[in-house]
Design a protein around this motif. Structure first.
Motif, PDB file in Angstrom:
ATOM      1  N   LEU A  30       0.832  -1.209   0.000  1.00 34.88           N
ATOM      2  CA  LEU A  30       0.000   0.000   0.000  1.00 34.88           C
ATOM      3  C   LEU A  30       0.865   1.256   0.000  1.00 34.88           C
ATOM      4  CD1 LEU A  30      -2.852   1.237   0.169  1.00 34.88           C
ATOM      5  CD2 LEU A  30      -2.679   1.050   2.673  1.00 34.88           C
ATOM      6  N   ALA A  31       1.993   1.201   0.692  1.00 28.59           N
ATOM      7  CA  ALA A  31       2.886   2.368   0.791  1.00 28.59           C
ATOM      8  C   ALA A  31       3.419   2.803  -0.568  1.00 28.59           C
ATOM      9  CB  ALA A  31       4.045   2.048   1.734  1.00 28.59           C
ATOM     10  N   GLU A  32       3.510   1.882  -1.513  1.00 24.70           N
ATOM     11  CA  GLU A  32       4.005   2.219  -2.843  1.00 24.70           C
ATOM     12  C   GLU A  32       3.107   3.220  -3.551  1.00 24.70           C
ATOM     13  OE1 GLU A  32       4.439  -1.443  -4.925  1.00 24.70           O
ATOM     14  OE2 GLU A  32       6.099  -2.177  -3.680  1.00 24.70           O
ATOM     15  N   GLN A  33       1.853   3.319  -3.112  1.00 24.00           N
ATOM     16  CA  GLN A  33       0.893   4.234  -3.744  1.00 24.00           C
ATOM     17  C   GLN A  33       0.765   5.553  -2.985  1.00 24.00           C
ATOM     18  OE1 GLN A  33      -2.868   2.106  -4.081  1.00 24.00           O
ATOM     19  NE2 GLN A  33      -1.771   0.144  -4.129  1.00 24.00           N
ATOM     20  N   GLY A  34       1.493   5.691  -1.860  1.00 25.16           N
ATOM     21  CA  GLY A  34       1.303   6.865  -1.018  1.00 25.16           C
ATOM     22  C   GLY A  34       2.477   7.829  -1.005  1.00 25.16           C
ATOM     23  N   ASP A  35       2.297   8.915  -0.268  1.00 25.03           N
ATOM     24  CA  ASP A  35       3.297   9.973  -0.101  1.00 25.03           C
ATOM     25  C   ASP A  35       3.947   9.799   1.265  1.00 25.03           C
ATOM     26  OD1 ASP A  35       4.827  12.239   0.148  1.00 25.03           O
ATOM     27  OD2 ASP A  35       3.159  13.654   0.053  1.00 25.03           O
ATOM     28  N   ALA A  36       5.227   9.465   1.276  1.00 31.04           N
ATOM     29  CA  ALA A  36       5.935   9.185   2.524  1.00 31.04           C
ATOM     30  C   ALA A  36       6.100  10.425   3.396  1.00 31.04           C
ATOM     31  CB  ALA A  36       7.300   8.584   2.219  1.00 31.04           C
ATOM     32  N   LYS A  37       5.886  11.612   2.828  1.00 29.69           N
ATOM     33  CA  LYS A  37       6.034  12.855   3.591  1.00 29.69           C
ATOM     34  C   LYS A  37       4.687  13.440   4.010  1.00 29.69           C
ATOM     35  CE  LYS A  37      10.384  14.066   1.279  1.00 29.69           C
ATOM     36  NZ  LYS A  37      11.100  15.086   0.463  1.00 29.69           N
ATOM     37  N   VAL A  84      11.896  -8.759   7.622  1.00 32.28           N
ATOM     38  CA  VAL A  84      11.785  -7.361   7.189  1.00 32.28           C
ATOM     39  C   VAL A  84      12.896  -7.007   6.208  1.00 32.28           C
ATOM     40  CG1 VAL A  84      11.633  -4.954   7.988  1.00 32.28           C
ATOM     41  CG2 VAL A  84      10.637  -6.769   9.358  1.00 32.28           C
ATOM     42  N   GLY A  85      13.936  -7.824   6.170  1.00 38.98           N
ATOM     43  CA  GLY A  85      15.022  -7.600   5.212  1.00 38.98           C
ATOM     44  C   GLY A  85      14.578  -7.730   3.765  1.00 38.98           C
ATOM     45  N   ALA A  86      13.370  -8.263   3.542  1.00 35.80           N
ATOM     46  CA  ALA A  86      12.837  -8.368   2.186  1.00 35.80           C
ATOM     47  C   ALA A  86      12.149  -7.076   1.745  1.00 35.80           C
ATOM     48  CB  ALA A  86      11.839  -9.526   2.103  1.00 35.80           C
ATOM     49  N   ASN A  87      11.948  -6.143   2.674  1.00 39.23           N
ATOM     50  CA  ASN A  87      11.255  -4.892   2.351  1.00 39.23           C
ATOM     51  C   ASN A  87      12.031  -4.093   1.297  1.00 39.23           C
ATOM     52  OD1 ASN A  87      10.917  -1.763   3.000  1.00 39.23           O
ATOM     53  ND2 ASN A  87       9.029  -2.793   3.624  1.00 39.23           N
ATOM     54  N   ARG A  88      11.370  -3.766   0.192  1.00 40.76           N
ATOM     55  CA  ARG A  88      12.046  -3.092  -0.926  1.00 40.76           C
ATOM     56  C   ARG A  88      12.578  -1.717  -0.550  1.00 40.76           C
ATOM     57  NH1 ARG A  88       7.996  -4.257  -6.074  1.00 40.76           N
ATOM     58  NH2 ARG A  88       8.212  -6.557  -6.096  1.00 40.76           N
ATOM     59  N   GLU A  89      11.783  -0.965   0.208  1.00 42.56           N
ATOM     60  CA  GLU A  89      12.214   0.388   0.575  1.00 42.56           C
ATOM     61  C   GLU A  89      13.424   0.338   1.493  1.00 42.56           C
ATOM     62  OE1 GLU A  89      12.216   4.537   0.453  1.00 42.56           O
ATOM     63  OE2 GLU A  89      11.210   3.032  -0.801  1.00 42.56           O
ATOM     64  N   LEU A  90      13.439  -0.598   2.416  1.00 39.28           N
ATOM     65  CA  LEU A  90      14.597  -0.739   3.304  1.00 39.28           C
ATOM     66  C   LEU A  90      15.841  -1.068   2.497  1.00 39.28           C
ATOM     67  CD1 LEU A  90      15.918  -0.956   6.089  1.00 39.28           C
ATOM     68  CD2 LEU A  90      15.142  -3.333   6.192  1.00 39.28           C
ATOM     69  N   ARG A  91      15.730  -1.986   1.565  1.00 41.51           N
ATOM     70  CA  ARG A  91      16.882  -2.345   0.737  1.00 41.51           C
ATOM     71  C   ARG A  91      17.357  -1.163  -0.097  1.00 41.51           C
ATOM     72  NH1 ARG A  91      17.375  -8.507  -1.295  1.00 41.51           N
ATOM     73  NH2 ARG A  91      16.719  -9.554   0.611  1.00 41.51           N
ATOM     74  N   ALA A  92      16.428  -0.428  -0.667  1.00 38.07           N
ATOM     75  CA  ALA A  92      16.802   0.713  -1.505  1.00 38.07           C
ATOM     76  C   ALA A  92      17.520   1.781  -0.686  1.00 38.07           C
ATOM     77  CB  ALA A  92      15.559   1.298  -2.173  1.00 38.07           C
ATOM     78  N   GLN A  93      16.983   2.080   0.496  1.00 42.61           N
ATOM     79  CA  GLN A  93      17.588   3.115   1.340  1.00 42.61           C
ATOM     80  C   GLN A  93      18.956   2.682   1.864  1.00 42.61           C
ATOM     81  OE1 GLN A  93      16.518   6.156   1.899  1.00 42.61           O
ATOM     82  NE2 GLN A  93      14.497   6.031   0.953  1.00 42.61           N
ATOM     83  N   LEU A  94      19.056   1.417   2.267  1.00 43.72           N
ATOM     84  CA  LEU A  94      20.351   0.929   2.750  1.00 43.72           C
ATOM     85  C   LEU A  94      21.389   0.896   1.633  1.00 43.72           C
ATOM     86  CD1 LEU A  94      19.443  -1.996   5.184  1.00 43.72           C
ATOM     87  CD2 LEU A  94      20.669   0.111   5.760  1.00 43.72           C
ATOM     88  N   ASP A  95      20.976   0.449   0.464  1.00 47.41           N
ATOM     89  CA  ASP A  95      21.902   0.411  -0.668  1.00 47.41           C
ATOM     90  C   ASP A  95      22.449   1.806  -0.967  1.00 47.41           C
ATOM     91  OD1 ASP A  95      21.662  -2.306  -1.012  1.00 47.41           O
ATOM     92  OD2 ASP A  95      20.184  -2.174  -2.614  1.00 47.41           O
ATOM     93  N   ALA A  96      21.548   2.796  -0.988  1.00 49.89           N
ATOM     94  CA  ALA A  96      21.964   4.168  -1.300  1.00 49.89           C
ATOM     95  C   ALA A  96      22.879   4.727  -0.215  1.00 49.89           C
ATOM     96  CB  ALA A  96      20.734   5.054  -1.468  1.00 49.89           C
ATOM     97  N   ALA A  97      22.500   4.531   1.054  1.00 48.99           N
ATOM     98  CA  ALA A  97      23.286   5.076   2.157  1.00 48.99           C
ATOM     99  C   ALA A  97      24.647   4.398   2.252  1.00 48.99           C
ATOM    100  CB  ALA A  97      22.519   4.902   3.468  1.00 48.99           C
TER     101      ALA A  97
END
Length: 342
Positions: free
Chosen positions: A190-197, A274-287
């Motif tokens: 559901l979060a993929e369709q929303g505004d995180a801010k 939770v390690g499968a969460n796409r947003e977590l992986r994306a943020q960790l990869d970038a950081a």
């Protein structure tokens, strides 16, 4: 050496076969998994008695499937491993009972494994296995921990949750939003369709000066915001889901980076459901890319509970000489078992 592993700590029955040769990294030959999600969905969560009964039905048929896919016979198995804890007591007893009975029938040694150590070592089955030492972020429905890992069985706690784990925050927030079970993956979709801010939700303990976590306050903030929205909640649920996920991920990423800085290490391992969460992986990869830190994950299929991680942990513990399998078939389980206590 062939290790047959059974996982039955909660609502997934997993069986796997791992081969270990000399000093080489043990290799996964085959694994099979049955999830009880559909069965528990009607109740909105795991029903321990139903979970235990289903493990009884699934364990041996899954073992037969694994052996058949690996092209091996049960007589070729050298060690039978199982999850000793932590987890649901009844569910753990099923896996332990099946494994020890099978070991006794085959006159083969058995070995009880720590569930979280299985998660911690699961990235060693990936296409990009890590090397010791590293910092690990163990993040699941029941645990959120940062540890320094210097080798198999050599773990030092850096920080852990003092109340709700990250996975609990996902699941409980999902329930507040009226999402189905399991809540964490539903909230992430559901979060993929929303505004995180869209909503300014708290980041508990973000500036605490230590590496501990707390997500209970975030869950309360989500409840408060949901009540404020009232009848408008359905049309704003995606925004609230995205804001909730962003808060959880932000804390996990920033605490992980702090742990790396404190330890002086340049390698991060992420393990647990939770390690499968796409947003977590994306943020960790970038950081981590900015800090020139290597980050490793399990294969997506091995993020949730599975027999492969139990067989792998058993094989690596024996290979490292930190534990030996034996022919003592009387068993106990440890529903509460701190990883740093093994």
């Amino acid at each position: 050496m062939l290790v047959l592993g059974f996982e039955s700590s909660c609502d997934e029955t997993g069986v796997a076969l791992v081969q270990s040769e000399g000093a080489q990294l043990p290799r996964l030959l085959a694994h099979a998994l049955h999830s009880q999600v559909r069965m528990h969905a009607d109740y909105g969560g795991v029903v321990p008695e139903l979970a235990s009964r289903d493990h009884i039905r699934r364990a041996l048929p899954l073992a037969e499937t694994v052996l058949r896919e690996a092209g091996r016979s049960v007589a070729e198995v050298d060690v039978v491993a199982y999850t000793r804890g932590p987890g649901l007591a009844g569910a753990l007893l099923v896996g332990a009972g099946v494994a020890c009975a099978l070991g006794a029938a085959l006159d083969k040694p058995v070995l009880g494994v720590h569930h979280l150590e299985g998660h911690l070592l699961s990235p060693f089955m990936s296409a990009d296995p890590p090397q010791f030492p590293f910092v690990v972020l163990l993040v699941s429905g029941g645990h959120t921990q940062l540890m320094r890992v210097d080798g198999v069985g050599r773990y030092a706690m850096l920080g852990e949750t003092i109340d709700d784990a990250a996975g609990e925050a996902f699941d409980k927030s999902a329930k507040l939003l009226g999402l189905g079970y399991p809540g964490g993956p539903a909230l992430a979709r559901l979060a993929e369709q929303g505004d995180a801010k869209a909503f300014a939700l708290p980041r508990p303990l973000l500036h605490s000066g230590d590496l501990d976590f707390s997500f209970a306050g975030l869950k309360t903030a989500v409840l408060t915001q949901a009540r404020k929205l009232g009848d408008a909640l359905p049309e704003r649920s995606a925004d609230l889901a995205a804001s909730t996920q962003a808060a959880i991920v932000d804390v996990l990423v920033r605490k992980s980076l702090a742990a790396l800085k404190e330890s002086g290490l340049q390698r991060l391992v992420v393990a647990g459901g939770v390690g499968a969460n796409r947003e977590l992986r994306a943020q960790l990869d970038a950081a981590c890319a900015k800090k020139k830190v290597r980050v490793h994950y399990p294969e997506l299929a091995l993020c949730t509970d599975n027999g492969a991680m139990i067989a792998m942990a058993a094989a690596m513990r024996m290979q490292a000489g930190v534990q030996h399998a034996d022919r003592r078939y009387a068993f106990d389980v440890k529903p509460r078992w701190p990883l740093d206590a093994i």
